[in-house]
Design a protein around this motif. Structure first.
Motif, PDB file in Angstrom:
ATOM      1  N   ILE A  49      -2.349   2.298  -4.598  1.00  0.00           N
ATOM      2  CA  ILE A  49      -2.195   3.686  -4.154  1.00  0.00           C
ATOM      3  C   ILE A  49      -3.335   4.061  -3.210  1.00  0.00           C
ATOM      4  N   LYS A  50      -2.960   4.620  -2.078  1.00  0.00           N
ATOM      5  CA  LYS A  50      -3.896   5.194  -1.118  1.00  0.00           C
ATOM      6  C   LYS A  50      -3.688   6.708  -1.155  1.00  0.00           C
ATOM      7  N   PRO A  51      -4.540   7.436  -1.873  1.00  0.00           N
ATOM      8  CA  PRO A  51      -4.303   8.876  -2.022  1.00  0.00           C
ATOM      9  C   PRO A  51      -4.391   9.606  -0.681  1.00  0.00           C
ATOM     10  N   ILE A  52      -3.427  10.478  -0.449  1.00  0.00           N
ATOM     11  CA  ILE A  52      -3.423  11.366   0.709  1.00  0.00           C
ATOM     12  C   ILE A  52      -3.379  12.786   0.163  1.00  0.00           C
ATOM     13  N   ASN A  53      -4.534  13.398   0.034  1.00  0.00           N
ATOM     14  CA  ASN A  53      -4.624  14.735  -0.556  1.00  0.00           C
ATOM     15  C   ASN A  53      -4.153  15.758   0.471  1.00  0.00           C
ATOM     16  N   ILE A  54      -2.908  16.186   0.320  1.00  0.00           N
ATOM     17  CA  ILE A  54      -2.333  17.089   1.318  1.00  0.00           C
ATOM     18  C   ILE A  54      -2.961  18.481   1.243  1.00  0.00           C
ATOM     19  N   GLY A  55      -3.582  18.807   0.116  1.00  0.00           N
ATOM     20  CA  GLY A  55      -4.282  20.085   0.015  1.00  0.00           C
ATOM     21  C   GLY A  55      -5.544  20.133   0.846  1.00  0.00           C
ATOM     22  N   LYS A  56      -6.105  18.950   1.125  1.00  0.00           N
ATOM     23  CA  LYS A  56      -7.324  18.858   1.927  1.00  0.00           C
ATOM     24  C   LYS A  56      -7.046  18.443   3.373  1.00  0.00           C
ATOM     25  N   GLY A  57      -5.772  18.236   3.711  1.00  0.00           N
ATOM     26  CA  GLY A  57      -5.426  17.901   5.082  1.00  0.00           C
ATOM     27  C   GLY A  57      -5.511  16.433   5.427  1.00  0.00           C
ATOM     28  N   ASP A  58      -5.540  15.544   4.412  1.00  0.00           N
ATOM     29  CA  ASP A  58      -5.639  14.114   4.694  1.00  0.00           C
ATOM     30  C   ASP A  58      -4.465  13.613   5.535  1.00  0.00           C
ATOM     31  N   GLN A  59      -3.325  14.314   5.447  1.00  0.00           N
ATOM     32  CA  GLN A  59      -2.126  13.863   6.154  1.00  0.00           C
ATOM     33  C   GLN A  59      -2.239  13.980   7.676  1.00  0.00           C
ATOM     34  N   PHE A  60      -3.279  14.657   8.146  1.00  0.00           N
ATOM     35  CA  PHE A  60      -3.456  14.813   9.583  1.00  0.00           C
ATOM     36  C   PHE A  60      -4.454  13.816  10.175  1.00  0.00           C
ATOM     37  N   ALA A  61      -5.002  12.948   9.332  1.00  0.00           N
ATOM     38  CA  ALA A  61      -5.953  11.949   9.824  1.00  0.00           C
ATOM     39  C   ALA A  61      -5.243  10.952  10.728  1.00  0.00           C
ATOM     40  N   ALA A  62      -5.936  10.521  11.770  1.00  0.00           N
ATOM     41  CA  ALA A  62      -5.336   9.617  12.747  1.00  0.00           C
ATOM     42  C   ALA A  62      -4.845   8.325  12.097  1.00  0.00           C
ATOM     43  N   GLU A  63      -5.601   7.818  11.113  1.00  0.00           N
ATOM     44  CA  GLU A  63      -5.209   6.564  10.472  1.00  0.00           C
ATOM     45  C   GLU A  63      -3.875   6.717   9.745  1.00  0.00           C
ATOM     46  N   PHE A  64      -3.673   7.883   9.115  1.00  0.00           N
ATOM     47  CA  PHE A  64      -2.408   8.099   8.412  1.00  0.00           C
ATOM     48  C   PHE A  64      -1.272   8.344   9.397  1.00  0.00           C
ATOM     49  N   ASP A 108       0.862  -1.176   0.000  1.00  0.00           N
ATOM     50  CA  ASP A 108       0.000   0.000   0.000  1.00  0.00           C
ATOM     51  C   ASP A 108       0.900   1.229   0.000  1.00  0.00           C
ATOM     52  N   LEU A 109       0.715   2.092  -0.977  1.00  0.00           N
ATOM     53  CA  LEU A 109       1.493   3.319  -1.080  1.00  0.00           C
ATOM     54  C   LEU A 109       0.610   4.505  -0.741  1.00  0.00           C
ATOM     55  N   TYR A 110       0.929   5.171   0.328  1.00  0.00           N
ATOM     56  CA  TYR A 110       0.234   6.390   0.741  1.00  0.00           C
ATOM     57  C   TYR A 110       0.959   7.548   0.062  1.00  0.00           C
ATOM     58  N   ALA A 131      -0.823   7.064  12.163  1.00  0.00           N
ATOM     59  CA  ALA A 131      -0.391   5.788  12.722  1.00  0.00           C
ATOM     60  C   ALA A 131       0.683   5.139  11.850  1.00  0.00           C
ATOM     61  N   ILE A 132       0.701   5.494  10.569  1.00  0.00           N
ATOM     62  CA  ILE A 132       1.677   4.954   9.627  1.00  0.00           C
ATOM     63  C   ILE A 132       2.841   5.917   9.435  1.00  0.00           C
ATOM     64  N   SER A 133       2.528   7.195   9.370  1.00  0.00           N
ATOM     65  CA  SER A 133       3.529   8.241   9.120  1.00  0.00           C
ATOM     66  C   SER A 133       3.427   9.303  10.206  1.00  0.00           C
ATOM     67  N   PRO A 134       4.093   9.118  11.337  1.00  0.00           N
ATOM     68  CA  PRO A 134       3.924  10.029  12.473  1.00  0.00           C
ATOM     69  C   PRO A 134       4.391  11.447  12.219  1.00  0.00           C
ATOM     70  N   ASN A 135       5.148  11.666  11.153  1.00  0.00           N
ATOM     71  CA  ASN A 135       5.576  13.022  10.804  1.00  0.00           C
ATOM     72  C   ASN A 135       4.573  13.713   9.883  1.00  0.00           C
ATOM     73  N   ASN A 136       3.409  13.112   9.688  1.00  0.00           N
ATOM     74  CA  ASN A 136       2.331  13.600   8.814  1.00  0.00           C
ATOM     75  C   ASN A 136       2.829  14.102   7.451  1.00  0.00           C
ATOM     76  N   ARG A 137       3.692  13.298   6.845  1.00  0.00           N
ATOM     77  CA  ARG A 137       4.200  13.611   5.512  1.00  0.00           C
ATOM     78  C   ARG A 137       4.076  12.372   4.629  1.00  0.00           C
ATOM     79  N   ILE A 138       3.791  12.615   3.348  1.00  0.00           N
ATOM     80  CA  ILE A 138       3.851  11.520   2.388  1.00  0.00           C
ATOM     81  C   ILE A 138       5.255  11.501   1.798  1.00  0.00           C
ATOM     82  N   PRO A 139       5.676  10.345   1.268  1.00  0.00           N
ATOM     83  CA  PRO A 139       4.971   9.080   1.143  1.00  0.00           C
ATOM     84  C   PRO A 139       5.182   8.199   2.374  1.00  0.00           C
ATOM     85  N   ALA A 140       4.386   7.157   2.434  1.00  0.00           N
ATOM     86  CA  ALA A 140       4.566   6.078   3.399  1.00  0.00           C
ATOM     87  C   ALA A 140       4.082   4.805   2.727  1.00  0.00           C
ATOM     88  N   ILE A 141       4.544   3.681   3.217  1.00  0.00           N
ATOM     89  CA  ILE A 141       4.083   2.408   2.669  1.00  0.00           C
ATOM     90  C   ILE A 141       3.711   1.457   3.801  1.00  0.00           C
TER      91      ILE A 141
END
Length: 220
Positions: A28-43, A3-5, A45-55
């Protein structure tokens, strides 16, 4: 399956370049950083620095539970070790590849990123900041140009070092950089541009986000 975030940024492109080169199955798991998806708790948990990419690798080499990894350089290194591709087993070439991977992570990416911000997105145009980061980006292009003199790719053969650097150089039109001043970088850019995997990776970006910056054309 991996899974690629992901979102359509230079750091995101690094990973699709690798995956398209190797044919590893991924989703691909889209993380729309323009809409703030990177701050969702589920993301987070995978990327604690709230930055893409993550796998998340559902079939890690140790055969245990799914493994999550964040930070683009760490992901490239993990995928190279998992597949045995794009990271030489020759001891010295491997070290050179890692040197330039970390050079991108610590230098080219952050400095070009600040260049993008102050030159294109900052609400206030600050001449000192713009000049500082344009000048430093140009200096780094000069370092890369010297490295590529007499070499097809950064560490000899195409590697994760090239995949890390290419997406940032592909944004040269937003960096106030005249790529013609760096002939070795220009030749290297064109060579990677023409790879089928590069075209596929950037094609994914355009389909996902029509507003994403396009891959510039080949440079004459």
């Amino acid at each position: 399956m991996i899974d690629l975030y992901y979102w359509t940024t230079p750091n995101g492109h690094k990973i699709t370049l690798f995956l398209e080169e190797t044919g590893l199955p991924y989703s691909i798991k889209p993380i729309n950083i323009g809409k703030g998806d990177q701050f969702a708790a589920e993301f987070l948990a995978i990327s604690p620095n709230n930055r893409i990419p993550a796998i998340v690798d559902h079939e890690p080499s140790d055969g245990q539970a799914p493994l999550s990894i964040f930070e683009s350089g760490a992901i490239l290194l993990y995928l190279a070790e998992k597949t045995g591709k794009f990271l030489s087993r020759d001891f010295r070439v491997r070290q050179q590849t890692l040197e330039w991977l970390f050079w991108q992570m610590g230098g080219l990416g952050p400095m070009a990123g600040q260049n993008h911000h102050f030159g294109n997105f900052a609400p206030e145009k600050i001449p000192y900041a713009i000049k500082r980061y344009v000048d430093e980006t140009a200096r780094l292009y000069g370092v890369l140009d010297k490295r590529l003199e007499g070499r097809e790719f950064i560490a000899g053969e195409y590697s994760i070092a090239d995949m890390a650097c290419f997406p940032w150089v592909a944004a040269y039109t937003r960096q106030q950089i005249d790529i013609n001043e760096f002939p070795n970088v220009k030749r290297w850019f064109n060579d990677i541009h023409e790879r089928d995997a590069t075209q596929r990776a950037y094609g994914l970006s355009e389909k996902m986000n029509p507003n994403a910056p396009k891959l510039p054309p080949l440079v004459d």
